[in-house]
Design a protein around this motif. Structure first.
Motif, PDB file in Angstrom:
ATOM      1  N   GLN A 134      54.525 -20.358  78.139  1.00  0.00           N
ATOM      2  CA  GLN A 134      55.357 -19.612  79.088  1.00  0.00           C
ATOM      3  C   GLN A 134      56.525 -20.471  79.564  1.00  0.00           C
ATOM      4  OE1 GLN A 134      55.511 -16.490  80.024  1.00  0.00           O
ATOM      5  NE2 GLN A 134      53.738 -15.838  78.837  1.00  0.00           N
TER       6      GLN A 134
ATOM      7  N   ARG B 140      59.117 -20.329  76.928  1.00  0.00           N
ATOM      8  CA  ARG B 140      59.757 -19.011  76.982  1.00  0.00           C
ATOM      9  C   ARG B 140      60.750 -18.941  78.132  1.00  0.00           C
ATOM     10  NH1 ARG B 140      57.364 -13.927  74.738  1.00  0.00           N
ATOM     11  NH2 ARG B 140      59.058 -13.257  76.062  1.00  0.00           N
ATOM     12  N   TYR B 141      60.408 -19.555  79.269  1.00  0.00           N
ATOM     13  CA  TYR B 141      61.317 -19.572  80.416  1.00  0.00           C
ATOM     14  C   TYR B 141      62.592 -20.351  80.093  1.00  0.00           C
ATOM     15  CZ  TYR B 141      63.285 -20.964  84.898  1.00  0.00           C
ATOM     16  OH  TYR B 141      64.148 -21.200  85.927  1.00  0.00           O
TER      17      TYR B 141
ATOM     18  N   ASN C 126      58.434 -15.440  83.445  1.00  0.00           N
ATOM     19  CA  ASN C 126      57.884 -16.495  82.595  1.00  0.00           C
ATOM     20  C   ASN C 126      57.624 -17.762  83.391  1.00  0.00           C
ATOM     21  OD1 ASN C 126      60.119 -15.112  80.390  1.00  0.00           O
ATOM     22  ND2 ASN C 126      57.955 -15.209  79.852  1.00  0.00           N
TER      23      ASN C 126
ATOM     24  N   TYR D 160      54.409 -17.282  85.338  1.00  0.00           N
ATOM     25  CA  TYR D 160      53.248 -17.450  84.474  1.00  0.00           C
ATOM     26  C   TYR D 160      53.043 -18.904  84.093  1.00  0.00           C
ATOM     27  CZ  TYR D 160      52.807 -12.403  83.817  1.00  0.00           C
ATOM     28  OH  TYR D 160      52.624 -11.075  83.999  1.00  0.00           O
ATOM     29  N   ALA D 161      54.150 -19.647  83.934  1.00  0.00           N
ATOM     30  CA  ALA D 161      54.039 -21.066  83.577  1.00  0.00           C
ATOM     31  C   ALA D 161      53.316 -21.839  84.672  1.00  0.00           C
ATOM     32  CB  ALA D 161      55.434 -21.653  83.336  1.00  0.00           C
TER      33      ALA D 161
ATOM     34  N   TRP E 240      49.144 -20.247  84.819  1.00  0.00           N
ATOM     35  CA  TRP E 240      48.131 -20.614  83.832  1.00  0.00           C
ATOM     36  C   TRP E 240      47.440 -21.937  84.151  1.00  0.00           C
ATOM     37  CZ3 TRP E 240      45.589 -17.468  81.017  1.00  0.00           C
ATOM     38  CH2 TRP E 240      46.173 -16.285  80.579  1.00  0.00           C
TER      39      TRP E 240
END
Length: 131
Positions: free
Chosen positions: A30, A33-34, A43, A46-47, A50
Motif C-alpha cells: 500500500q 501504491r501511495y 492507500n 492502509y499503509a 496493515w
C-alpha cells in the motif's frame, strides 16, 4: 508459572509469523501504491493500518499464551462460582409493559374491530380515488 515448550504449539507460532509478515507486506504494498502516480490518501491510510493488524496478531497470540498459562486454581475459581457469572436482575432498567389490543373476530361490535374496519375502508376509498 512457566509454560512448557510443548504447549507453545509450533503450528500456531508459524501461523502468527506468517500472518504478521503478510500484514507487513500488504502495508509495504500500500505504501508503494501511495507513492505511485495514482496513489491516494486511502492507500496511505492502509499503509499505516496493515502494520497495526500485524501488531494485533502478535498481541493476540501473546494474550492467548498468558491465558493458557494461568494456574489451574485460578481457572477453577470461575468454575466454583467465586466470580460473578450472571448479570444481577436489578442492573438493567425494567421493561415497560404496554397493553396491546386484540381483535375479537367473533364480536364485530368490538371498538377495536370497528376502528380497524374504518381504517380498511379509508384505505379502499383512497385506492379507488387513485385508480
Amino acid at each position: 508459572m512457566a509454560s512448557s515448550p510443548s504447549r507453545r504449539r509450533p503450528a500456531l507460532i508459524l501461523f502468527v509469523v506468517l500472518a504478521a509478515v503478510a500484514c507487513l507486506a500488504l502495508g509495504w504494498w500500500q505504501w508503494t501504491r501511495y507513492e505511485s502516480a495514482g496513489g491516494t490518501g486511502q492507500n496511505l491510510g492502509y499503509a499505516f493500518q496493515w502494520p497495526l493488524f500485524a501488531a494485533f496478531v502478535v498481541y493476540a497470540y501473546r494474550r492467548f499464551v498468558q491465558l493458557e498459562d494461568t494456574a489451574p486454581e485460578e481457572r477453577s475459581a470461575v468454575a466454583n462460582g467465586t466470580e460473578p457469572r450472571e448479570i444481577p436482575v436489578d442492573l438493567l432498567p425494567q421493561r415497560v409493559e404496554t397493553r396491546t389490543e386484540t381483535l375479537d373476530a367473533a364480536n364485530p361490535d368490538d371498538e377495536a374491530h370497528q376502528a380497524y374496519n374504518n381504517y380498511l375502508a379509508q384505505l379502499r376509498a383512497a385506492d379507488r380515488s387513485t385508480t
